[in-house]
Design an enzyme around this catalytic site. Structure first.
Site, PDB file in Angstrom:
ATOM      1  N   GLY A 111       0.806  -1.209   0.000  1.00 39.50           N
ATOM      2  CA  GLY A 111       0.000   0.000   0.000  1.00 39.50           C
ATOM      3  C   GLY A 111       0.836   1.254   0.000  1.00 39.50           C
ATOM      4  N   HIS A 278       0.519   0.854   9.206  1.00 34.36           N
ATOM      5  CA  HIS A 278      -0.702   1.318   8.541  1.00 34.36           C
ATOM      6  C   HIS A 278      -1.504   2.255   9.425  1.00 34.36           C
ATOM      7  CE1 HIS A 278       0.174  -2.445   6.340  1.00 34.36           C
ATOM      8  NE2 HIS A 278      -0.299  -1.789   5.309  1.00 34.36           N
ATOM      9  N   ASP A 461      -8.142   0.796   9.098  1.00 33.01           N
ATOM     10  CA  ASP A 461      -7.598   2.074   8.645  1.00 33.01           C
ATOM     11  C   ASP A 461      -8.683   3.068   8.259  1.00 33.01           C
ATOM     12  OD1 ASP A 461      -8.454   0.944   6.289  1.00 33.01           O
ATOM     13  OD2 ASP A 461      -6.446   0.459   5.580  1.00 33.01           O
ATOM     14  N   GLY A 462      -9.929   2.786   8.620  1.00 37.90           N
ATOM     15  CA  GLY A 462     -10.998   3.760   8.473  1.00 37.90           C
ATOM     16  C   GLY A 462     -11.431   4.049   7.056  1.00 37.90           C
ATOM     17  N   GLY A 549      -8.646 -16.645   2.736  1.00 33.66           N
ATOM     18  CA  GLY A 549      -8.619 -15.519   3.665  1.00 33.66           C
ATOM     19  C   GLY A 549      -8.353 -15.921   5.094  1.00 33.66           C
ATOM     20  N   MET A 558     -16.053 -10.411   7.560  1.00 35.52           N
ATOM     21  CA  MET A 558     -17.183 -10.519   6.651  1.00 35.52           C
ATOM     22  C   MET A 558     -17.703 -11.954   6.568  1.00 35.52           C
ATOM     23  SD  MET A 558     -15.111 -10.162   3.019  1.00 35.52           S
ATOM     24  CE  MET A 558     -16.552 -10.349   1.981  1.00 35.52           C
ATOM     25  N   ASP A 618     -18.305  -5.289  13.213  1.00 33.29           N
ATOM     26  CA  ASP A 618     -17.227  -5.364  12.230  1.00 33.29           C
ATOM     27  C   ASP A 618     -17.675  -4.726  10.923  1.00 33.29           C
ATOM     28  OD1 ASP A 618     -14.661  -6.539  11.114  1.00 33.29           O
ATOM     29  OD2 ASP A 618     -16.159  -7.462   9.809  1.00 33.29           O
ATOM     30  N   GLY A 620     -16.605  -5.166   7.842  1.00 33.38           N
ATOM     31  CA  GLY A 620     -16.790  -6.108   6.749  1.00 33.38           C
ATOM     32  C   GLY A 620     -18.102  -6.851   6.840  1.00 33.38           C
TER      33      GLY A 620
END
Length: 639
Positions: A111, A278, A461-462, A549, A558, A618, A620
């Site tokens: 990133g 991050h 990280d919003g 994942g 998620m 959460d 996700g």
């Protein structure tokens, strides 16, 4: 003058609260002390004051947040015109790539927001190519594959992929590596995970983070590659470097993505121990103390992780998070060297500066590389080897050569995809329903942007809402191009959009899920009815997401919502559509709600130990619930 008086007053109040006068801070030489643990209570007035200061200081020199990474890399290519900057894929390549023969290539990336990493380390003796993702998001696998294709086009000696250990990076680099292996390319990878701030008993499935020590691995491996060493030997030595390395970080301010508030709240008299690169919150908070005491704590943890003892020799990095003053950084270097020598550990090489930053965060990382006798001369010779990488001392790329003065090496390759119409073709009514479901889901995600960002703040990280808004906006922009006559083609195109527009772990996961839906729907005909096929498709796609994942139900992700969605759908197949829709919606929202106060075991949030960060749902899981709710509402109006 007013600003100076305010700053002076804040400093005086902080010194008073911690019983540390300015004189005591500057003259203190004590080491090996335990810093005071943060008080469990905090005055309302102090929090309000901090929030006001945070908002007032969030000033940015940016044009458009969505263009920030591309424009920043353009700036790098202007400053160092010998680079080749491939705009569409955000790839920076070594000059005269076509002349590089019989040498292993190194590819790294991640990133953005960590500049100069990794584009600043492209050059002879370091990286062959760097791939940049969006701010704090891993680059899409297609961009990584592009870098692989470019470096292997002229020479297939071998490629070493150097990957920081974050879920999104591991996913997307892993996808690219597997594709390359299918093409019979000689490729190896090293997952860098040298963070030592989190106790072993608290580590999640994701393992330790990769921090600024990755630069040392790039330097050593790059020197070996430049000398013509084969890939397997380079990989083995790079792993030896990793085993002898540890990093610890301390933050004094939380960073913020342009246009967003700070990642988390940190009072003016606190520091964050183990803060991530991050910007995620660290393992614990402590009261601020003199530099010598903070550095002593950091090195105590590092030396313990490496089992350093009297007589050992090391190389050390003191990395600036981005907003630490050069005066303070010099003090940290002074204290680190003084402390190591006090232990009779000899720092033979010292590197300091902005090596891997965290946007506008003030803080510091210390990386120590043990130099065991077996490898000391080898490691040092590699660290001392010449390199043209502009962010390593002694570079010369800012001076263009004769061949590049009349043209700028910036490419704009276009990405061309051909989506095949495979599987079952549906009639006009089903096409209309699918169109309504896709449109409604996108519109719901756009409406929920702020809510999703808020849920992701602190433990992430919003940017979950902003990331999904990019996906939804692009889907709506290309809506008329989607081939709704073939459901498999729709999911294939949605997967491409998710990978290209989202990036990071979320982009990889959505791409993986949508790709799996596409694969399951490529059947030539529907046997057993659509309901049974959809149930099987949802179950298989969920299993594939869990496989790659690493998340499972109960890990706060998620997957919690996806599992409830799939399981409830399977159990209600014999019910009328209205009952199916109501049951699926209710179960998905319950699963989302259950993630409150749930311990995160995967993703970036798994590194955060602050319980207050997990009191909300959460992000996700909430996003999945929003999508499912919108789709079920549309289906319910038809049946």
């Amino acid at each position: 003058m007013r600003g100076a008086r305010l700053a002076s007053k804040v400093i005086e109040e902080a010194c008073h609260r911690t019983d540390l006068s300015p004189r005591k801070i500057s003259s203190s030489t004590s080491v090996n002390v335990r810093l005071p643990v943060r008080s469990t209570t905090r005055s309302i007035g102090r929090s309000v004051c901090y929030n006001k200061l945070s908002v007032r200081t969030m000033k940015r020199l940016v044009n458009d947040v969505d263009d920030a990474v591309t424009e920043s890399l353009h700036g790098l290519s202007f400053a160092y015109p010998q680079f080749e900057y491939q705009v569409s894929h955000r790839v920076v390549l070594i000059p005269k790539l076509e002349d590089r023969k019989k040498k292993v290539s190194l590819i790294c990336g991640g990133g953005s927001g960590h500049e100069p990493f990794a584009a600043g380390y492209v050059g002879r003796g370091m990286l062959t190519a760097a791939v940049a993702g969006s701010i704090y998001a891993a680059p899409p696998s297609m961009h990584i594959s592009y870098a692989i294709d470019r470096v292997s086009a002229h020479d297939k000696t071998g490629i070493l992929m150097i990957v920081p250990n974050y879920t999104g990076d591991c996913l997307n680099f892993g996808i690219a590596v597997e594709r390359a292996r299918q093409e019979d390319l000689n490729i190896a990878e090293i997952i860098v995970n040298e963070d030592c701030s989190i106790p072993k008993e608290n580590l999640s499935l994701a393992g330790k983070r990769g921090l600024c020590g990755i630069v040392l691995i790039v330097k050593v491996a790059g020197a070996l590659a430049e000398n013509g060493m084969p890939l397997d030997e380079i990989s083995e030595i790079a792993h030896r470097v990793l085993r002898n390395m540890a990093t610890y970080s301390v933050g004094m301010t939380a960073c913020s993505i342009p246009g967003q508030p700070p990642m988390f709240q940190l009072a003016e008299d606190e520091i964050e121990l183990g803060m991530g690169v991050h910007g995620e919150a660290g393992h614990e908070k402590r009261k601020i103390a003199p530099s010598s005491q903070v550095v002593a704590l950091m090195l105590e943890r590092i030396c313990g992780a490496l089992s350093l003892k009297s007589g050992d020799a090391v190389a050390i990095i003191v990395n600036n998070f981005g907003a630490l003053s050069q005066l303070e950084q010099g003090i940290v270097v002074h204290d680190a060297i003084k402390h190591l020598r006090g232990m009779n550990v000899q720092p033979l090489r010292v590197y300091t500066g902005l090596l891997m930053t965290s946007l506008n965060s003030a803080g510091v990382q210390i990386t120590v590389l043990n130099l065991p006798e077996r490898d000391r001369n080898l490691f040092l010779s590699c660290l001392d080897a010449p390199t043209d990488a502009p962010k390593w001392p002694g570079c010369a790329y800012s001076v263009p050569d004769e061949s590049s003065t009349t043209r700028q090496k910036v490419r704009q390759d276009s990405v061309v995809r051909v989506v095949e119409r495979r599987g079952v073709e549906v009639g006009p009514d089903m096409q209309t329903l699918m169109q309504r479901c896709v449109r409604s889901a996108c519109e719901a995600l756009i409406r929920e942007e702020d809510r999703l960002n808020d849920l992701d703040r602190g433990c992430g990280d919003g940017d979950t809402g902003s990331t999904l808004k990019r996906l939804a906006t692009e889907v709506l922009r290309k809506f008329n191009e989607l081939q709704f006559s073939h459901p498999s083609a729709v999911f294939s195109e949605l997967a491409n959009i998710a990978e290209e527009r989202m990036g990071g772990a979320s982009g990889g996961l959505y791409c993986l899920y949508l790709t799996s839906l596409n694969a399951e729907l490529c059947v030539p005909q529907v046997d057993g009815g659509w309901l049974k096929l959809w149930a099987q498709t949802l179950r298989t796609s969920l299993e594939i997401v869990m496989k790659y994942g690493k998340a499972k139900p109960g890990d706060r992700s998620m997957v919690d919502a996806l599992h409830a969605f799939s399981e409830t759908f399977e159990k209600t197949l014999d019910k009328p559509w209205t009952e199916i829709c109501d049951a699926v919606k209710a179960a998905t929202w319950r699963a989302c709600e259950s993630t409150k106060n749930m311990k995160a075991r995967v993703g970036r949030a798994s590194y955060v130990r602050e319980e207050e960060c997990f009191q909300k749902m959460d992000a996700g899981a909430y996003a999945v619930a929003v999508i499912v709710d919108a789709i079920m509402n549309e289906i319910r109006t038809v049946f």
